[in-house]
Design an enzyme around this catalytic site. Structure first.
Site, short mmCIF file in Angstrom:
data_model
loop_
_atom_site.label_atom_id
_atom_site.label_comp_id
_atom_site.label_asym_id
_atom_site.label_seq_id
_atom_site.Cartn_x
_atom_site.Cartn_y
_atom_site.Cartn_z
CG PHE A 1 -1.81 1.17 1.39
CD1 PHE A 1 -3.14 1.12 1.00
CD2 PHE A 1 -1.33 2.35 1.94
CE1 PHE A 1 -3.97 2.23 1.16
CE2 PHE A 1 -2.15 3.46 2.11
CZ PHE A 1 -3.47 3.39 1.71
CB CYS A 2 3.47 2.47 2.33
SG CYS A 2 2.42 2.70 3.79
CB VAL A 3 5.48 0.18 -2.33
CG1 VAL A 3 6.15 0.24 -3.71
CG2 VAL A 3 6.45 -0.41 -1.31
#
Length: 330
Positions: A82-84
């Site tokens: 998600f953060c990537v």
């Protein structure tokens, strides 16, 4: 976007400090994104998480592309898809599409300075084994620590897809999204605006690595607020989490569920499920299961207790990285 274990209060219905944080998120970032909505059950952790991310990632003079690259690289190291995806999109928004796509593919960037930043950020997952420390200014280091914490919260409490069907992994979608967010991403932010949101007694003793930067105040506040989640555990359970984080040094367990079961065998029965959740939050947060949460809710039905417990595991792992900075200065 789907929340794994509960649905937070809608942004339009929040009040008090949460509403103030959400307003700053609208003014300075991309609005109250799911990460922050998930944390809204514990307003002091929410405010401190936003303060650290804002002061480290958005404010100050360090190149924003470098900070987004660090956020994406730490997210790779922690396996937080998600953060990537989110920070690859923001690299597009900052006008670095080739760098963004190299990061999305897990490649080493061709520019040596960027490659060094990626290697440094990824080594921080296991700081003891890597002999990791930081030669970078507080904004860069603070960004790294912010995302060690945020990655774990996101992986524990959110599903990994930012858009339905994983559409955010399409280079075309990333490019279009980057253009949509370009203006917001490139606007300069004045340091310190988030600090009035923090508890006055939680901002003392900023870490040495931060100097007099607002980043240090924000990190100290997050460490204090999230560590209070350990009060949900007894002494033996709390010590089990902190000692395991220290000796495992960021190692990914091959079979997280079995690994956690083995570690809690000697913990008092009333604390075993909470200790298991906190350990998984520190090492493999995506492995926290609905069954784990259902058992925890038999004695702690409130969403706030679940968020506080996850935050405790996440900050314990994050502060293990931060302590490597302090050790390097002794």
């Amino acid at each position: 976007m789907t929340y794994r274990f509960f649905t937070p209060v809608p942004p339009r219905a929040v009040t008090g400090r949460t509403a103030l944080v959400y307003q700053q998120l609208r003014d300075d970032f991309l609005g109250p994104l799911p990460t922050f909505q998930a944390l809204s059950a514990v307003p002091d952790v929410l405010a401190a998480t936003w303060a650290l991310m804002r002061e480290a990632l958005l404010a100050g003079d360090a190149p924003r592309v470098d900070r987004e690259l660090v956020a994406a690289a730490v997210s790779w190291a922690n396996r937080c898809q998600f953060c990537v995806d989110a920070h690859v999109l923001l690299l597009h928004a900052l006008g670095a599409p080739q760098l963004a796509e190299a990061v999305a593919r897990g490649e080493t960037p061709p520019e040596p300075r960027h490659a060094q930043l990626v290697g440094w950020a990824q080594a921080s997952r296991s700081p003891g084994a890597a002999g990791w420390t930081s030669q970078y200014r507080p904004e860069i280091t603070g960004t790294l620590l912010a995302f060690h914490f945020i990655n774990r919260v996101v992986s524990a409490l959110l599903d990994p897809d930012l858009l339905p069907g994983g559409l955010q992994r399409s280079p075309l979608v990333r490019s279009v999204g980057g253009r949509l967010y370009a203006k917001a991403a490139r606007e300069p932010k004045e340091p310190g605006r988030s600090l009035p949101l923090l508890d006055a007694d939680a901002t003392a003793s900023p870490p040495v690595w931060a100097g007099d930067s607002p980043v240090g105040v924000a990190y100290a506040s997050l460490r204090n607020a999230a560590t209070r989640g350990g009060d949900l555990l007894g002494d033996v359970a709390r010590q089990t989490v902190t000692a395991t984080v220290r000796w495992e040094d960021g190692r990914f367990p091959a079979r997280p569920a079995d690994w956690a079961v083995d570690l809690v065998r000697d913990v008092p029965g009333r604390d075993r499920i909470a200790t298991r959740i906190a350990l998984l939050a520190a090492f493999a947060p995506g492995a926290i299961s609905p069954g784990d949460v259902a058992l925890w809710r038999l004695s702690h039905p409130a969403d706030a207790d679940l968020v506080a417990l996850v935050a405790f595991g996440a900050i314990t792992a994050t502060d293990h990285v931060a302590r490597a900075l302090a050790s390097a200065r002794l």
